[in-house]
Design a protein around this motif. Structure first.
Motif, PDB file in Angstrom:
ATOM      1  N   LEU A  54      -9.788 -11.919  -1.432  1.00 13.03           N
ATOM      2  CA  LEU A  54     -10.409 -10.710  -1.974  1.00 13.03           C
ATOM      3  C   LEU A  54     -10.167  -9.521  -1.055  1.00 13.03           C
ATOM      4  CD1 LEU A  54     -12.244 -13.178  -3.148  1.00 13.03           C
ATOM      5  CD2 LEU A  54     -13.472 -11.239  -4.062  1.00 13.03           C
ATOM      6  N   PHE A  55      -9.910  -8.369  -1.671  1.00  9.16           N
ATOM      7  CA  PHE A  55      -9.634  -7.132  -0.960  1.00  9.16           C
ATOM      8  C   PHE A  55     -10.488  -6.015  -1.527  1.00  9.16           C
ATOM      9  CE2 PHE A  55      -5.857  -9.750  -0.947  1.00  9.16           C
ATOM     10  CZ  PHE A  55      -5.451  -9.715   0.374  1.00  9.16           C
ATOM     11  N   THR A  56     -10.853  -5.058  -0.685  1.00  4.65           N
ATOM     12  CA  THR A  56     -11.514  -3.861  -1.188  1.00  4.65           C
ATOM     13  C   THR A  56     -10.449  -3.003  -1.868  1.00  4.65           C
ATOM     14  OG1 THR A  56     -11.096  -2.542   0.790  1.00  4.65           O
ATOM     15  CG2 THR A  56     -13.138  -3.879   0.759  1.00  4.65           C
ATOM     16  N   PRO A  57     -10.843  -2.078  -2.729  1.00  5.98           N
ATOM     17  CA  PRO A  57      -9.841  -1.188  -3.326  1.00  5.98           C
ATOM     18  C   PRO A  57      -9.035  -0.430  -2.260  1.00  5.98           C
ATOM     19  CG  PRO A  57     -11.859  -1.076  -4.590  1.00  5.98           C
ATOM     20  CD  PRO A  57     -12.162  -1.888  -3.362  1.00  5.98           C
ATOM     21  N   GLY A  58      -9.664  -0.048  -1.153  1.00 11.41           N
ATOM     22  CA  GLY A  58      -8.949   0.642  -0.090  1.00 11.41           C
ATOM     23  C   GLY A  58      -7.897  -0.235   0.575  1.00 11.41           C
ATOM     24  N   GLU A  59      -8.253  -1.484   0.826  1.00 10.70           N
ATOM     25  CA  GLU A  59      -7.295  -2.425   1.415  1.00 10.70           C
ATOM     26  C   GLU A  59      -6.124  -2.668   0.474  1.00 10.70           C
ATOM     27  OE1 GLU A  59     -10.428  -5.132   4.024  1.00 10.70           O
ATOM     28  OE2 GLU A  59     -10.088  -5.618   1.909  1.00 10.70           O
ATOM     29  N   TRP A  60      -6.426  -2.865  -0.794  1.00 11.48           N
ATOM     30  CA  TRP A  60      -5.382  -3.112  -1.789  1.00 11.48           C
ATOM     31  C   TRP A  60      -4.464  -1.896  -1.911  1.00 11.48           C
ATOM     32  CZ3 TRP A  60      -3.386  -7.292  -3.566  1.00 11.48           C
ATOM     33  CH2 TRP A  60      -2.599  -7.285  -4.720  1.00 11.48           C
ATOM     34  N   GLY A  61      -5.046  -0.707  -1.913  1.00 14.60           N
ATOM     35  CA  GLY A  61      -4.255   0.515  -1.985  1.00 14.60           C
ATOM     36  C   GLY A  61      -3.324   0.663  -0.796  1.00 14.60           C
ATOM     37  N   ALA A  62      -3.813   0.338   0.402  1.00 13.76           N
ATOM     38  CA  ALA A  62      -2.970   0.414   1.598  1.00 13.76           C
ATOM     39  C   ALA A  62      -1.811  -0.571   1.515  1.00 13.76           C
ATOM     40  CB  ALA A  62      -3.809   0.143   2.848  1.00 13.76           C
ATOM     41  N   LEU A  63      -2.068  -1.776   1.013  1.00 10.79           N
ATOM     42  CA  LEU A  63      -1.002  -2.764   0.852  1.00 10.79           C
ATOM     43  C   LEU A  63       0.051  -2.269  -0.136  1.00 10.79           C
ATOM     44  CD1 LEU A  63       0.136  -5.655   1.324  1.00 10.79           C
ATOM     45  CD2 LEU A  63      -1.170  -6.321  -0.695  1.00 10.79           C
ATOM     46  N   LEU A  64      -0.399  -1.779  -1.287  1.00 11.19           N
ATOM     47  CA  LEU A  64       0.553  -1.295  -2.288  1.00 11.19           C
ATOM     48  C   LEU A  64       1.353  -0.099  -1.780  1.00 11.19           C
ATOM     49  CD1 LEU A  64      -1.463  -1.543  -5.620  1.00 11.19           C
ATOM     50  CD2 LEU A  64       0.244  -3.124  -4.714  1.00 11.19           C
ATOM     51  N   PHE A  65       0.711   0.797  -1.069  1.00  9.59           N
ATOM     52  CA  PHE A  65       1.401   1.963  -0.515  1.00  9.59           C
ATOM     53  C   PHE A  65       2.499   1.509   0.453  1.00  9.59           C
ATOM     54  CE2 PHE A  65       1.895   5.390   2.609  1.00  9.59           C
ATOM     55  CZ  PHE A  65       2.141   6.462   1.756  1.00  9.59           C
ATOM     56  N   GLY A  66       2.178   0.560   1.320  1.00 14.65           N
ATOM     57  CA  GLY A  66       3.174   0.036   2.254  1.00 14.65           C
ATOM     58  C   GLY A  66       4.294  -0.700   1.550  1.00 14.65           C
ATOM     59  N   ALA A  67       3.952  -1.498   0.547  1.00 15.27           N
ATOM     60  CA  ALA A  67       4.974  -2.242  -0.188  1.00 15.27           C
ATOM     61  C   ALA A  67       5.913  -1.312  -0.946  1.00 15.27           C
ATOM     62  CB  ALA A  67       4.319  -3.231  -1.152  1.00 15.27           C
ATOM     63  N   LYS A  68       5.351  -0.312  -1.597  1.00 19.69           N
ATOM     64  CA  LYS A  68       6.181   0.646  -2.326  1.00 19.69           C
ATOM     65  C   LYS A  68       7.092   1.421  -1.390  1.00 19.69           C
ATOM     66  CE  LYS A  68       3.021   1.308  -6.192  1.00 19.69           C
ATOM     67  NZ  LYS A  68       2.111   2.254  -6.874  1.00 19.69           N
ATOM     68  N   GLY A  69       6.657   1.631  -0.150  1.00 14.33           N
ATOM     69  CA  GLY A  69       7.439   2.364   0.830  1.00 14.33           C
ATOM     70  C   GLY A  69       8.437   1.495   1.582  1.00 14.33           C
ATOM     71  N   GLY A  70       8.498   0.204   1.260  1.00 15.87           N
ATOM     72  CA  GLY A  70       9.469  -0.690   1.886  1.00 15.87           C
ATOM     73  C   GLY A  70       9.015  -1.269   3.218  1.00 15.87           C
ATOM     74  N   GLU A  71       7.766  -1.056   3.582  1.00 16.87           N
ATOM     75  CA  GLU A  71       7.268  -1.495   4.879  1.00 16.87           C
ATOM     76  C   GLU A  71       7.366  -2.998   5.101  1.00 16.87           C
ATOM     77  OE1 GLU A  71       3.016  -1.115   7.251  1.00 16.87           O
ATOM     78  OE2 GLU A  71       3.465   0.262   5.607  1.00 16.87           O
ATOM     79  N   PHE A  72       7.339  -3.776   4.039  1.00 16.80           N
ATOM     80  CA  PHE A  72       7.348  -5.235   4.166  1.00 16.80           C
ATOM     81  C   PHE A  72       8.656  -5.871   3.696  1.00 16.80           C
ATOM     82  CE2 PHE A  72       2.970  -3.812   3.112  1.00 16.80           C
ATOM     83  CZ  PHE A  72       2.437  -3.959   4.382  1.00 16.80           C
ATOM     84  N   ASP A  73       9.662  -5.071   3.444  1.00 15.42           N
ATOM     85  CA  ASP A  73      10.936  -5.604   2.948  1.00 15.42           C
ATOM     86  C   ASP A  73      11.559  -6.624   3.894  1.00 15.42           C
ATOM     87  OD1 ASP A  73      10.591  -3.992   0.769  1.00 15.42           O
ATOM     88  OD2 ASP A  73      12.246  -2.627   1.239  1.00 15.42           O
ATOM     89  N   PHE A  74      11.278  -6.524   5.187  1.00 11.55           N
ATOM     90  CA  PHE A  74      11.855  -7.450   6.149  1.00 11.55           C
ATOM     91  C   PHE A  74      11.393  -8.897   5.920  1.00 11.55           C
ATOM     92  CE2 PHE A  74       7.799  -6.441   8.035  1.00 11.55           C
ATOM     93  CZ  PHE A  74       7.402  -7.601   8.667  1.00 11.55           C
ATOM     94  N   MET A  75      10.324  -9.084   5.163  1.00 13.72           N
ATOM     95  CA  MET A  75       9.803 -10.438   4.909  1.00 13.72           C
ATOM     96  C   MET A  75      10.543 -11.160   3.790  1.00 13.72           C
ATOM     97  SD  MET A  75       5.753  -9.998   5.244  1.00 13.72           S
ATOM     98  CE  MET A  75       4.995  -9.630   6.792  1.00 13.72           C
ATOM     99  N   ILE A  76      11.339 -10.439   3.045  1.00 12.08           N
ATOM    100  CA  ILE A  76      12.044 -11.037   1.907  1.00 12.08           C
ATOM    101  C   ILE A  76      13.338 -11.671   2.405  1.00 12.08           C
ATOM    102  CG2 ILE A  76      13.165 -10.621  -0.307  1.00 12.08           C
ATOM    103  CD1 ILE A  76      11.287  -8.204  -0.616  1.00 12.08           C
TER     104      ILE A  76
END
Length: 78
Positions: A54-76
């Motif tokens: 479970l995530f707060t809306p703020g936590e979820w928003g931060a994750l999506l913002f980072g994912a959309k910006g490519g911040e986690f692409d190195f994990m793929i």
């Protein structure tokens, strides 16, 4: 009012779960929903009764913002 917590059985969350359209037929995906009290719940689609994160809306928003910006692409892995 239902109490929600990390690790609770995902099957006990009474909500409609959404799976990404990018998921493959082999079940390589996660599902998300919003709880009645506003948290975002995530579960493994291959274990629908297993634990939910479970995530707060703020936590979820931060994750999506980072994912959309490519911040986690190195994990793929290709």
């Amino acid at each position: 009012m239902t109490d929600y917590w990390n690790g609770m059985p995902a099957g006990s969350i009474d909500a409609v779960w959404t799976k990404s359209s990018a998921s493959d037929a082999n079940g390589q995906c996660v599902e998300v929903t919003r709880t009645r009290s506003g948290e975002i719940a995530v579960r493994n689609s291959r274990d629908a009764e297993g634990p939910a994160l479970l995530f707060t809306p703020g936590e979820w928003g931060a994750l999506l913002f980072g994912a959309k910006g490519g911040e986690f692409d190195f994990m793929i892995t290709a």
